[in-house]
Design a protein around this motif. Structure first.
Motif, PDB file in Angstrom:
ATOM      1  N   UNK A   1       8.525  -5.637   5.394  1.00  2.00           N
ATOM      2  CA  UNK A   1       8.128  -5.876   4.382  1.00  2.00           C
ATOM      3  C   UNK A   1       7.239  -7.272   3.770  1.00  2.00           C
ATOM      4  N   UNK A   2       6.294  -7.519   3.493  1.00  2.00           N
ATOM      5  CA  UNK A   2       5.560  -8.665   3.548  1.00  2.00           C
ATOM      6  C   UNK A   2       4.783  -8.839   2.203  1.00  2.00           C
ATOM      7  N   UNK A   3       4.927 -10.017   1.641  1.00  2.00           N
ATOM      8  CA  UNK A   3       4.175 -10.629   0.338  1.00  2.00           C
ATOM      9  C   UNK A   3       3.210 -11.559   1.086  1.00  2.00           C
ATOM     10  N   UNK A   4       2.042 -11.313   0.485  1.00  2.00           N
ATOM     11  CA  UNK A   4       0.923 -12.266   0.712  1.00  2.00           C
ATOM     12  C   UNK A   4      -0.166 -11.994  -0.197  1.00  2.00           C
ATOM     13  N   UNK A   5      -1.253 -13.108  -0.058  1.00  2.00           N
ATOM     14  CA  UNK A   5      -2.211 -13.213  -1.083  1.00  2.00           C
ATOM     15  C   UNK A   5      -3.607 -12.553  -0.069  1.00  2.00           C
ATOM     16  N   UNK A   6      -4.496 -11.855  -0.728  1.00  2.09           N
ATOM     17  CA  UNK A   6      -5.486 -11.468  -0.199  1.00  2.09           C
ATOM     18  C   UNK A   6      -6.742 -12.561  -0.054  1.00  2.09           C
ATOM     19  N   UNK A   7      -7.980 -12.321   0.318  1.00  2.00           N
ATOM     20  CA  UNK A   7      -8.963 -13.183   0.239  1.00  2.00           C
ATOM     21  C   UNK A   7      -9.171 -13.762  -1.004  1.00  2.00           C
ATOM     22  N   UNK A   8      -8.961 -13.037  -2.065  1.00  2.00           N
ATOM     23  CA  UNK A   8      -9.310 -13.303  -3.518  1.00  2.00           C
ATOM     24  C   UNK A   8      -8.282 -13.945  -4.165  1.00  2.00           C
ATOM     25  N   UNK A   9      -7.152 -14.204  -3.262  1.00  2.27           N
ATOM     26  CA  UNK A   9      -6.039 -14.617  -3.765  1.00  2.27           C
ATOM     27  C   UNK A   9      -5.192 -13.589  -4.838  1.00  2.27           C
ATOM     28  N   UNK A  10      -5.522 -12.457  -4.742  1.00  5.49           N
ATOM     29  CA  UNK A  10      -4.672 -11.495  -5.359  1.00  5.49           C
ATOM     30  C   UNK A  10      -3.283 -11.116  -4.570  1.00  5.49           C
ATOM     31  N   UNK A  11      -2.176 -11.249  -5.354  1.00  4.10           N
ATOM     32  CA  UNK A  11      -0.792 -10.845  -4.586  1.00  4.10           C
ATOM     33  C   UNK A  11      -0.599  -9.412  -4.321  1.00  4.10           C
ATOM     34  N   UNK A  12       0.080  -9.486  -3.070  1.00  2.36           N
ATOM     35  CA  UNK A  12       0.354  -7.819  -2.538  1.00  2.36           C
ATOM     36  C   UNK A  12       1.936  -7.998  -2.021  1.00  2.36           C
ATOM     37  N   UNK A  13       2.509  -6.931  -1.925  1.00  7.26           N
ATOM     38  CA  UNK A  13       3.804  -6.922  -1.350  1.00  7.26           C
ATOM     39  C   UNK A  13       3.796  -5.334  -1.056  1.00  7.26           C
ATOM     40  N   UNK A  14       3.670  -5.336   0.528  1.00 10.86           N
ATOM     41  CA  UNK A  14       3.494  -3.906   1.295  1.00 10.86           C
ATOM     42  C   UNK A  14       4.460  -3.812   2.168  1.00 10.86           C
ATOM     43  N   UNK A  15       4.882  -2.664   2.719  1.00  8.68           N
ATOM     44  CA  UNK A  15       5.575  -2.423   3.892  1.00  8.68           C
ATOM     45  C   UNK A  15       4.762  -1.748   4.776  1.00  8.68           C
ATOM     46  N   UNK A  16       4.679  -2.244   6.226  1.00  9.05           N
ATOM     47  CA  UNK A  16       3.919  -1.692   7.122  1.00  9.05           C
ATOM     48  C   UNK A  16       5.029  -1.386   8.577  1.00  9.05           C
ATOM     49  N   UNK A  17       4.510  -0.534   9.108  1.00 16.92           N
ATOM     50  CA  UNK A  17       5.349   0.030  10.204  1.00 16.92           C
ATOM     51  C   UNK A  17       4.296   0.071  11.548  1.00 16.92           C
TER      52      UNK A  17
ATOM     53  N   UNK B   1      -7.426  -6.321   6.968  1.00 18.46           N
ATOM     54  CA  UNK B   1      -6.859  -7.129   5.729  1.00 18.46           C
ATOM     55  C   UNK B   1      -6.875  -8.535   6.203  1.00 18.46           C
ATOM     56  N   UNK B   2      -7.026  -9.503   5.120  1.00 19.16           N
ATOM     57  CA  UNK B   2      -6.694 -10.896   5.322  1.00 19.16           C
ATOM     58  C   UNK B   2      -5.305 -10.885   4.632  1.00 19.16           C
ATOM     59  N   UNK B   3      -4.503 -11.963   5.257  1.00 18.49           N
ATOM     60  CA  UNK B   3      -3.339 -12.383   5.039  1.00 18.49           C
ATOM     61  C   UNK B   3      -3.268 -14.140   4.523  1.00 18.49           C
ATOM     62  N   UNK B   4      -3.107 -14.446   3.467  1.00 18.83           N
ATOM     63  CA  UNK B   4      -2.873 -15.766   3.135  1.00 18.83           C
ATOM     64  C   UNK B   4      -1.545 -16.261   2.506  1.00 18.83           C
ATOM     65  N   UNK B   5      -0.737 -17.101   2.995  1.00 18.20           N
ATOM     66  CA  UNK B   5       0.573 -17.611   2.361  1.00 18.20           C
ATOM     67  C   UNK B   5       1.437 -16.363   2.682  1.00 18.20           C
ATOM     68  N   UNK B   6       1.540 -15.636   3.627  1.00 14.28           N
ATOM     69  CA  UNK B   6       2.611 -14.630   3.986  1.00 14.28           C
ATOM     70  C   UNK B   6       3.903 -14.967   4.309  1.00 14.28           C
ATOM     71  N   UNK B   7       4.746 -14.125   3.467  1.00 10.04           N
ATOM     72  CA  UNK B   7       6.157 -14.229   3.724  1.00 10.04           C
ATOM     73  C   UNK B   7       6.809 -12.884   3.906  1.00 10.04           C
ATOM     74  N   UNK B   8       7.457 -12.712   5.024  1.00 13.60           N
ATOM     75  CA  UNK B   8       8.063 -11.636   5.314  1.00 13.60           C
ATOM     76  C   UNK B   8       9.531 -11.430   4.717  1.00 13.60           C
ATOM     77  N   UNK B   9       9.661 -10.369   4.056  1.00 14.93           N
ATOM     78  CA  UNK B   9      10.799 -10.378   3.113  1.00 14.93           C
ATOM     79  C   UNK B   9      11.934  -9.299   3.706  1.00 14.93           C
ATOM     80  N   UNK B  10      11.640  -8.578   4.624  1.00 15.13           N
ATOM     81  CA  UNK B  10      12.488  -7.547   4.947  1.00 15.13           C
ATOM     82  C   UNK B  10      12.022  -7.179   6.428  1.00 15.13           C
ATOM     83  N   UNK B  11      12.995  -7.046   7.598  1.00 16.06           N
ATOM     84  CA  UNK B  11      12.653  -6.330   8.645  1.00 16.06           C
ATOM     85  C   UNK B  11      13.550  -5.147   8.805  1.00 16.06           C
ATOM     86  N   UNK B  12      12.864  -4.268   9.336  1.00 17.85           N
ATOM     87  CA  UNK B  12      13.714  -2.904   9.807  1.00 17.85           C
ATOM     88  C   UNK B  12      14.981  -3.246  10.885  1.00 17.85           C
TER      89      UNK B  12
END
Length: 195
Positions: free
Chosen positions: A123-139, A85-96
């Motif tokens: 948990x991170x909010x970001x834009x992809x390479x098409x500037x589409x917004x995403x909010x996902x949790x990764x572990x 994945x491509x991450x643009x303007x990422x903001x981390x909103x939660x840490x375990x």
């Protein structure tokens, strides 16, 4: 096109990067960063590592997943198979609260690898390479890779998480890297090219 990776010591690696807009997404840079990442056999790369002070980074944890045996996959990936994945303007909103230690390395700091404690999930909010917004949790290892690259866009290196005494002990090694007195299997840009 494969770009040189900036080594430890370059000022840009300590810079807080600027956000991108839909009009300023550097499509050619993203393509070149994927070429550079794979040319260096890496799994993550941030724009400042190739000399661009923008909030952009790439992560490919699928590569590592495919290289691991099934037992290791279960430990590091739980129920997923990694991401590309491509991450643009990422903001981390939660840490375990759960934390873990694992080895990390960095293409800008070749030859060094240390155990670093990080949260197990984010948990991170970001834009992809098409500037589409995403909010996902990764572990697991994917969250670790994302954190490592995210910190690059904020002027933080993984070595900053080491205890002060350890940082002092490796100061000579870091000086050699910044002066270009290190070998890497990929093109690098050093602060002092008079190696």
């Amino acid at each position: 096109m494969v770009l040189p990776i900036y080594s430890y010591g370059h000022e840009i690696l300590r810079t807080v990067c600027e956000p991108l807009t839909p009009e300023t997404i550097p499509a050619a840079l993203i393509s070149d960063m994927w070429d550079t990442l794979y040319g260096a056999a890496g799994c993550g790369l941030a724009a400042p590592q190739v000399g661009e002070s923008v909030q952009l980074f790439l992560v490919d944890s699928k590569l590592l997943y495919n290289q691991m045996n099934p037992e290791s996959r279960a430990v590091y990936f739980e129920d997923n198979i990694g991401i590309k994945a491509v991450f643009i303007n990422a903001v981390i909103t939660a840490y375990s609260e759960r934390r873990w230690v694992s080895e990390e390395a960095c293409l800008s700091i070749p030859g060094l690898q240390y155990g670093i404690e990080r949260p197990w999930s984010i948990t991170i909010e970001y834009r992809d390479e098409y500037f589409q917004p995403h909010k996902r949790t990764f572990s697991g290892i994917t969250a670790r890779m994302i954190l490592h690259e995210f910190e690059h866009t904020n002027g933080v290196l993984y070595l900053d998480h080491l205890p002060q005494r350890k940082q002092k002990r490796i100061a000579g090694k870091l000086d050699r890297i910044s002066r270009g007195r290190v070998k890497a299997d990929y093109p690098m840009s050093f602060t002092n090219d008079s190696r």
